[in-house]
Design an enzyme around this catalytic site. Structure first.
Site, PDB file in Angstrom:
ATOM      1  N   THR A  40       0.798  -1.187   0.003  1.00 20.22           N
ATOM      2  CA  THR A  40      -0.081   0.019   0.033  1.00 20.22           C
ATOM      3  C   THR A  40       0.909   1.415   0.297  1.00 20.22           C
ATOM      4  OG1 THR A  40      -1.626  -1.197   1.079  1.00 20.22           O
ATOM      5  CG2 THR A  40      -1.819   1.160   1.086  1.00 20.22           C
ATOM      6  N   HIS A  43       2.109   2.038  -3.505  1.00 17.76           N
ATOM      7  CA  HIS A  43       1.094   2.595  -4.267  1.00 17.76           C
ATOM      8  C   HIS A  43       1.042   4.092  -3.922  1.00 17.76           C
ATOM      9  CE1 HIS A  43      -0.847  -0.814  -6.470  1.00 17.76           C
ATOM     10  NE2 HIS A  43      -0.523  -1.615  -5.036  1.00 17.76           N
TER      11      HIS A  43
END
Length: 90
Positions: A40, A43
């Site tokens: 995450t 990203h």
């Protein structure tokens, strides 16, 4: 305190000085000893389409850690100052 922050809507992450959080009556404050970068976070760093649609800016990132409780709220009964804890916020 120093924190890893997504402070701008562009590729990258920055280490910045941020205000130390204050705890509420149901909270604990954790001194982070170790942390990790996860998918995450990558990203968010890349600022891909998912991150652009999901992540508010600015945001202090990081949700995988191990640390020690240094302060507890008045309603907290299951933890004590000095307890070692870990977290994964997904």
């Amino acid at each position: 305190m120093k924190a890893l922050v997504k402070s701008r809507a562009e590729r990258g992450l920055w280490i910045e000085d941020v205000e130390e959080p204050q705890i509420g009556i149901n909270d604990v404050k954790i001194h982070v000893l170790l942390t990790a970068i996860c998918g995450t976070d990558l990203h968010i760093y890349e600022w891909d389409s998912w991150a652009q649609q999901t992540i508010p800016v600015p945001l202090v990132i990081g949700h995988e850690f191990v640390g020690e409780i240094v302060e507890i709220g008045s309603n907290v009964t299951d933890f004590q100052i000095g307890d070692r804890v870990s977290g994964e916020g997904m």
